[in-house]
Every structure is written in structure tokens, then in C-alpha cells.
Design an enzyme around this catalytic site. Sequence first.
Site, PDB file in Angstrom:
ATOM      1  N   ARG A  78     -37.096 -27.178  88.684  1.00 22.13           N
ATOM      2  CA  ARG A  78     -38.401 -26.585  88.373  1.00 22.13           C
ATOM      3  C   ARG A  78     -38.190 -25.451  87.372  1.00 22.13           C
ATOM      4  O   ARG A  78     -37.614 -24.413  87.704  1.00 22.13           O
ATOM      5  CB  ARG A  78     -39.069 -26.043  89.646  1.00 22.13           C
ATOM      6  CG  ARG A  78     -40.372 -25.360  89.325  1.00 22.13           C
ATOM      7  CD  ARG A  78     -41.098 -24.791  90.528  1.00 22.13           C
ATOM      8  NE  ARG A  78     -42.261 -24.073  90.052  1.00 22.13           N
ATOM      9  CZ  ARG A  78     -42.573 -22.829  90.353  1.00 22.13           C
ATOM     10  NH1 ARG A  78     -41.845 -22.130  91.197  1.00 22.13           N
ATOM     11  NH2 ARG A  78     -43.634 -22.264  89.827  1.00 22.13           N
ATOM     12  N   HIS A 122     -46.251 -19.578  84.013  1.00 16.89           N
ATOM     13  CA  HIS A 122     -45.580 -18.690  84.974  1.00 16.89           C
ATOM     14  C   HIS A 122     -45.670 -17.264  84.406  1.00 16.89           C
ATOM     15  O   HIS A 122     -44.667 -16.640  84.067  1.00 16.89           O
ATOM     16  CB  HIS A 122     -44.137 -19.138  85.216  1.00 16.89           C
ATOM     17  CG  HIS A 122     -43.529 -18.604  86.475  1.00 16.89           C
ATOM     18  ND1 HIS A 122     -42.954 -19.404  87.438  1.00 16.89           N
ATOM     19  CD2 HIS A 122     -43.393 -17.338  86.949  1.00 16.89           C
ATOM     20  CE1 HIS A 122     -42.485 -18.661  88.438  1.00 16.89           C
ATOM     21  NE2 HIS A 122     -42.742 -17.394  88.157  1.00 16.89           N
ATOM     22  N   GLU A 167     -48.468 -19.287  91.256  1.00 15.45           N
ATOM     23  CA  GLU A 167     -48.982 -18.170  92.059  1.00 15.45           C
ATOM     24  C   GLU A 167     -50.165 -17.435  91.417  1.00 15.45           C
ATOM     25  O   GLU A 167     -50.069 -16.257  91.078  1.00 15.45           O
ATOM     26  CB  GLU A 167     -47.858 -17.175  92.347  1.00 15.45           C
ATOM     27  CG  GLU A 167     -46.706 -17.788  93.110  1.00 15.45           C
ATOM     28  CD  GLU A 167     -45.688 -16.756  93.601  1.00 15.45           C
ATOM     29  OE1 GLU A 167     -45.770 -15.577  93.200  1.00 15.45           O
ATOM     30  OE2 GLU A 167     -44.818 -17.138  94.395  1.00 15.45           O
ATOM     31  N   ASN A 293     -44.837 -21.743  97.557  1.00 13.27           N
ATOM     32  CA  ASN A 293     -43.829 -20.696  97.416  1.00 13.27           C
ATOM     33  C   ASN A 293     -43.926 -19.831  98.669  1.00 13.27           C
ATOM     34  O   ASN A 293     -44.961 -19.205  98.916  1.00 13.27           O
ATOM     35  CB  ASN A 293     -44.106 -19.816  96.194  1.00 13.27           C
ATOM     36  CG  ASN A 293     -43.966 -20.567  94.878  1.00 13.27           C
ATOM     37  OD1 ASN A 293     -43.641 -21.757  94.861  1.00 13.27           O
ATOM     38  ND2 ASN A 293     -44.200 -19.876  93.779  1.00 13.27           N
ATOM     39  N   TYR A 295     -42.101 -16.810 101.013  1.00 12.79           N
ATOM     40  CA  TYR A 295     -41.092 -15.761 101.177  1.00 12.79           C
ATOM     41  C   TYR A 295     -41.139 -15.115 102.557  1.00 12.79           C
ATOM     42  O   TYR A 295     -40.103 -14.898 103.168  1.00 12.79           O
ATOM     43  CB  TYR A 295     -41.221 -14.707 100.062  1.00 12.79           C
ATOM     44  CG  TYR A 295     -40.750 -15.268  98.733  1.00 12.79           C
ATOM     45  CD1 TYR A 295     -39.403 -15.245  98.395  1.00 12.79           C
ATOM     46  CD2 TYR A 295     -41.639 -15.882  97.842  1.00 12.79           C
ATOM     47  CE1 TYR A 295     -38.945 -15.797  97.198  1.00 12.79           C
ATOM     48  CE2 TYR A 295     -41.190 -16.433  96.649  1.00 12.79           C
ATOM     49  CZ  TYR A 295     -39.843 -16.385  96.338  1.00 12.79           C
ATOM     50  OH  TYR A 295     -39.393 -16.939  95.165  1.00 12.79           O
ATOM     51  N   GLU A 354     -40.698 -22.628  95.788  1.00 16.80           N
ATOM     52  CA  GLU A 354     -39.869 -21.416  95.775  1.00 16.80           C
ATOM     53  C   GLU A 354     -39.611 -20.983  97.201  1.00 16.80           C
ATOM     54  O   GLU A 354     -40.517 -21.012  98.044  1.00 16.80           O
ATOM     55  CB  GLU A 354     -40.555 -20.245  95.055  1.00 16.80           C
ATOM     56  CG  GLU A 354     -40.534 -20.315  93.563  1.00 16.80           C
ATOM     57  CD  GLU A 354     -41.151 -19.078  92.907  1.00 16.80           C
ATOM     58  OE1 GLU A 354     -41.011 -17.945  93.439  1.00 16.80           O
ATOM     59  OE2 GLU A 354     -41.782 -19.256  91.856  1.00 16.80           O
TER      60      GLU A 354
END
Length: 451
Positions: A78, A122, A167, A293, A295, A354
Amino acid sequence: MPNRLDLPAGFRWGVSTAAYQIEGAVDEDGRGPSIWDVFAARPGTVRDGDTGAVTCDHYHRWPEDVALMQDLGIDTYRLSVAWPRIQPHGTGPANPAGLAFYDRLVDALLAAGITPLPTLFHWDLPQALEDDGGWLNRDTAYRFAEYTAAVADRLGDRVPAWITLNEPFVHMVYGYALGIHAPGRTLMLDALPAAHHQLLGHGLAAAVLRERGLDVMIANNLTPVRPATDDPADAAAATAYDALHNRLFTDSILLGRYPDLSAYGMTEDLGGCVRPGDLALIAGPGLDALGVNYYNPTRIAAPTEPGLPFTEAEIEDVPRTAFGWPVVPDGLRELLVGLRDRYGATLPPITITENGCSVADEVHPDGTVPDPDRITYLAGHLDALAAAAAEGVDVRGYCTWSLLDNYEWAEGFSQRFGLVHVDFATQKRTPKASYGWYRDLIATHRSQIPR
Ligand code: BGC
């Protein structure tokens, strides 16, 4: 308990990067300035005044980086395409040298047995578009679709699936509401049109991709939201936060409507920027896969002062990354099962686009980079992904963030997320222990599960 080796047959392993964070070469081959070049040049915006002018010099060193990926044995890379390389001023004919860079890279990846999965945006908007209002201007969504057509026409014969945006939540909040990222606007709730126009851009770009027979994804930053206590005021605050962070970007695309934002004093038309027909365009016929994504989870309490309808609370008693982010692997399972429960049959297959952590890694005198904390982080999250799959979530792949240590936005070079250590003075790449661990995991998974 299922573990990472139980991930389904055909599961695709990968790594993620983004153009501004690794490429450098900001003035080469006709690239125009992006909002990050301009923002990072302003004193006080980025730690130590770091910029992406050189970063990992991937623009020149990509053959070495492709070789590192080939040795790793990944299926998917990616990457992101820098809009200012393709259209230096955000509009008009494509810059041949910009397209040629990605053309060469795509061919090299395919020759190495790796499928490129490009993200079209991005966060590196051409500065010329920012001068006209950036994502606050509805017109930027139409410009994005034109740029998408130029890239897809050149690479679509070899690249089957595309991510429109990275995002949009983080770009709206950090870039337009709080001013921590480029373009550095501090509009608070007046930043919401930047979300709507990004989503509209997604919908318009998705149509361009579909017309060309290409698969469409988006990479959303999603977080499971936990109320701080069982007090109803905390629960209401958590509901409000969930609507802003998650549902604004998933209800719109998967259900064709915006969530209730009345806790923010917002009407359904987000203060007037939503026009009739927009949500149908944003949802279109759906996504081929949802990029997630992940985290960490978020703990939310009732507000303590007037303003926003929530306040963020600490997650207690968990390990932390070098960034200070809480490490909660099961939050990934919780998030995915929650998405499945919320959206049911309308939830497309999931790819983790991610997931990773920053560690204060150093090259030891013997040339190794031991990073046991990263290995623990990745193992835990992959086990959580396998647990979600065992609970019936359709998970198709995982791209860790990131291949290389790189330019971590407002944190400059202070946070290292790579499987490969980069010495930013010499550009020497040194695979860390986690690189060898990930390579072995991929090989073992592949050998025990027929493709
Ligand atoms: C972004 C990446 C970033 C990573 C770690 C994500 O929000 O997409 O560009 O480097 O998180 O902060």
C-alpha cells in the site's frame, strides 16, 4: 483461542507507506508544492523544523525498497500517489514525469510478485488547491475525480484495486479543526465541510474507478469508543464521539446517510454544505473492501467544560508506544465485530490498511535492531484479527504501518514506525528484528494454508 496462523486461506500480507512521508525529491521532475511543504516550512509547526524534503529519499532509492519488500515476501504494497507530482497545481494536464515515476514503480512491484494498492490522497494536497480553500471548497472534490482519472488511465491496466482517501477524519480534525497538521486551519466545528467534500471526492473518484472496472476502497481511521464509566452522561458523550470519528465516515459510505450530529448543534446538511444527491454519490454501489487503520481504542467521558459534547479520558493500566499511545490489541477485534454487528450484510470485506507502533529503535553495535515491543504489538494485533475472523468477520488482508521509519508528520523524524530502520543522515536501511519476524510469519502462514 485462534491465533495469527489461523488467518484464512488467501489472506494477503502487506506493508503501508505514504508519498510525503517517504519520497523526498519535492522539487524534482515538475512536482508542485503541496500543503505539507508549505506548512512544514512555517516555524513552530513540526518538531525540530523537520520537513519531507528528503525523508527516506524513496524517490531515488525505490529499487532498494522494492527489494526489501520482495525479501519480506509480501503480497500487497500500500503506497500513495502524490497528487502534486501528477498535477503540480491541482488541475490541468497530467505531468508525464510524475506518472512515469509510479509507472516504473508499479512494474517493478509486479515483477517482484507484489500487487500495488495505491491510495490517491494521503494528505498532500497541491498547495494551489489550498489557495482556493482546499477541502473547504466543494470544487476540490471534482478536481480529485479528474486527477483520479489521469492516474487510473495510466496504471489501471496493472493495478486492480484503489484506495481513494486516507483517514478523512484525521485530515479534517488535525488539518482543518485543530491546525496540528497541514493546512493548519483552526476552525473547530466549522471544519465539517472538509469532511463532506472529502467524502464527495471519494464518491466521484469511486465512480471514475468503477467506470474503468477497478475495485474501490477507502482507508478510514476507526476506533472502538468506550464510555469512561456506566454513567449515562459518559455513554451519551461516547455516542457523540463515535458519530464524529467513525460513523460520519462509515454510515455515509455504507448506508448513504450521515449520523445524528445534533450533540454538536449540527443539522443533517452539516450546516448547509450537503446538497441533494450528495449522499447517494458518496455511497454509490458500495465498496469492494473497507480499509481499516487501527491504532487504539478511545475512552470518552462527559464534557467538563462548554464546547464539544465529550472529553477524552485516559486508558489506564496498559502498555504505551514511544508515542504514548495505549496498546490494546483486543480493541481491533472489538472494533471489527462492532462494525459487523452495526452494518451486517452491508459491511464489505475488511482489509487492515494500517496498524503498527512507534518504538525508540536504535542500531546496536553488532548491526542489529532488536525491537521486541513491536513484535509483541504486531503479534497481539494479528491474533486479535484472527479472533475477529473466527467470530465471522470477513478479513482479507493486513498491511502494517510501516515498511520504513519515515516522516511522522508534525512529529518529524522523532517517531519510528518501520520494520526497517532508516538512518536519515546516510539513508542506510537496516531491517529490524520485526522485519525477520514478519517475514517468517508470512512464510509459515503460507506454507500451512493452501492459497
Ligand atoms: C496515518 C499515517 C501515520 C500513522 C502513524 C495514520 O494516521 O495514515 O500517515 O504515519 O497514522 O501516526
